[in-house]
Design an enzyme around this catalytic site. Structure first.
Site, PDB file in Angstrom:
ATOM      1  N   ALA A  15       0.805  -1.228   0.000  1.00  0.00           N
ATOM      2  CA  ALA A  15       0.000   0.000   0.000  1.00  0.00           C
ATOM      3  C   ALA A  15       0.839   1.280   0.000  1.00  0.00           C
ATOM      4  CB  ALA A  15      -0.936  -0.011   1.216  1.00  0.00           C
TER       5      ALA A  15
ATOM      6  N   ARG B 209       4.453   2.837  -4.971  1.00  0.00           N
ATOM      7  CA  ARG B 209       3.915   3.692  -6.053  1.00  0.00           C
ATOM      8  C   ARG B 209       2.637   3.119  -6.639  1.00  0.00           C
ATOM      9  NH1 ARG B 209       9.936   4.006  -8.229  1.00  0.00           N
ATOM     10  NH2 ARG B 209       9.684   1.892  -7.461  1.00  0.00           N
TER      11      ARG B 209
ATOM     12  N   GLY C 297      -0.012  -7.874  -9.369  1.00  0.00           N
ATOM     13  CA  GLY C 297       0.713  -7.185 -10.439  1.00  0.00           C
ATOM     14  C   GLY C 297       2.213  -7.280 -10.266  1.00  0.00           C
TER      15      GLY C 297
ATOM     16  N   THR D 168       5.846  -8.232 -10.500  1.00  0.00           N
ATOM     17  CA  THR D 168       6.506  -8.959 -11.592  1.00  0.00           C
ATOM     18  C   THR D 168       7.676  -9.789 -11.052  1.00  0.00           C
ATOM     19  OG1 THR D 168       7.860  -7.005 -12.030  1.00  0.00           O
ATOM     20  CG2 THR D 168       5.908  -7.295 -13.394  1.00  0.00           C
TER      21      THR D 168
ATOM     22  N   HIS E   4      12.325   1.982 -19.420  1.00  0.00           N
ATOM     23  CA  HIS E   4      11.663   2.088 -18.111  1.00  0.00           C
ATOM     24  C   HIS E   4      12.380   3.094 -17.225  1.00  0.00           C
ATOM     25  CE1 HIS E   4       9.556  -1.616 -19.253  1.00  0.00           C
ATOM     26  NE2 HIS E   4       8.695  -1.318 -18.291  1.00  0.00           N
TER      27      HIS E   4
ATOM     28  N   LYS F  62      13.798   0.529 -11.938  1.00  0.00           N
ATOM     29  CA  LYS F  62      13.474  -0.859 -12.301  1.00  0.00           C
ATOM     30  C   LYS F  62      14.749  -1.692 -12.261  1.00  0.00           C
ATOM     31  CE  LYS F  62      11.106  -3.660 -15.764  1.00  0.00           C
ATOM     32  NZ  LYS F  62      10.278  -4.368 -14.794  1.00  0.00           N
TER      33      LYS F  62
END
Ligand code: NAD
EC number: 1.17.1.8
Length: 266
Positions: free
Chosen positions: A9, A12, A97, A99, A153, A157
């Site tokens: 939470a 980003r 979500g 990855t 990106h 990342k």
């Protein structure tokens, strides 16, 4: 009304998801979990008035207090697998979500969701435009087998190439079938100058710079012509329509759906 909690939470993506849930009809933000910001009101994180929802540091505690239907997870790959299993065991449905979740963890999650007869969505890319880009690239590869992929990106990342670039390369390789390009032997004056290689000759290039969000170009070359398919996520809002589709659909799923494309096209 779907009660949604957010894992990660304080991050980003987590903050963007909380903002989105709060302004979406028939959804209610029920809880927040993160290893950072314990005890903080969610309102502080999303620049809104006090919400009386506080960030929990313990996932089980949050689940017991918030009783969510769905938990959206945007954390780190090392944590996401355990988070998903705890969420499933508490009777909530994960929409993930994060990855970089490894294949072994995915198998464990599939087995658990099957055993509990509940639903879970894991999508490495929630941007609808990116899903379409991959679909169009696979179609183009049938006629343009010479292809290179450039993904760009933000500089925070850590993994390269991006999951989307790899997935695109896989789809393109499958769609074009066997291909032996007619090229001279290459000399890389700086190692890596031609990028990473997938399926022998699909070159992948990763750019990392501040100011970028998530972008990708798939460039096809043919006799006397090139075709470029480009997608840009210019803000994290781009992922939210996909996240909302997954939240609504996971309520009716049994088993794990991996990839938003299966919710859109199957
Ligand atoms: P971020 O670093 O801003 O946020 C991650 C949050 O997870 C942080 O607040 C961190 O404190 C928290 N966290 C770390 N370990 C945790 C744990 N064990 N339990 C609970 N919380 C924990 O990162 P971000 O930019 O929000 O991205 C998060 C993930 O989402 C990454 O894996 C990123 O690649 C992925 N992502 C996916 C999509 C998509 O469309 N699927 C889009 C953007 C980002």
């Amino acid at each position: 009304m779907i009660r949604v909690a957010v894992s990660g939470a304080a991050g980003r993506m987590g903050r963007e998801v909380m903002k989105t849930i709060r302004r979406t009809e028939n959804m209610e933000l029920a809880g927040a979990f993160d290893i950072r910001g314990e005890g903080q009101d969610v309102g502080d994180l999303i620049q809104s008035a006090e919400t009386s929802i506080i960030v929990h540091r313990d996932l089980e505690q949050m689940l017991a207090a918030a009783r969510p239907d769905v938990v959206v997870d945007f954390t780190v790959p090392a944590a996401a697998g355990d988070n998903i299993k705890v969420i499933l065991r508490h009777g909530a449905r994960p929409v993930v979500g994060t990855t970089g979740i490894d294949a072994g963890t995915l198998e464990e999650v599939e087995a658990l969701a099957g055993q509990l007869k509940t639903g879970c969505v894991i999508a490495p890319n929630f941007a609808l435009g990116a899903i379409l880009m991959m679909r169009f690239a696979a179609e183009a590869a049938r006629y343009f087998p010479d292809v290179e992929i450039i993904e760009l990106h933000h500089d925070q990342k850590v993994d390269a190439p991006s999951g989307t670039a790899l997935k695109t390369a896989e789809l393109v390789a499958r769609s074009r079938g066997e291909f032996h390009p007619d090229r001279p032997a290459e000399i890389e004056k700086i190692p890596g100058a031609r990028g990473g290689r997938f399926d022998g000759d699909i070159h992948l290039h990763s750019v990392r710079l501040p100011g970028l969000v998530a972008h990708q170009e798939v460039i096809f070359g043919g006799l006397g012509q090139t075709l470029t398919i480009r997608h840009d996520s210019i803000s994290r809002e781009s992922f939210m329509p996909g996240v909302l589709i997954a939240i609504r659909k996971v309520m009716h799923l049994e088993g794990v759906v991996y990839g938003l494309e299966h919710l859109l096209f199957d």
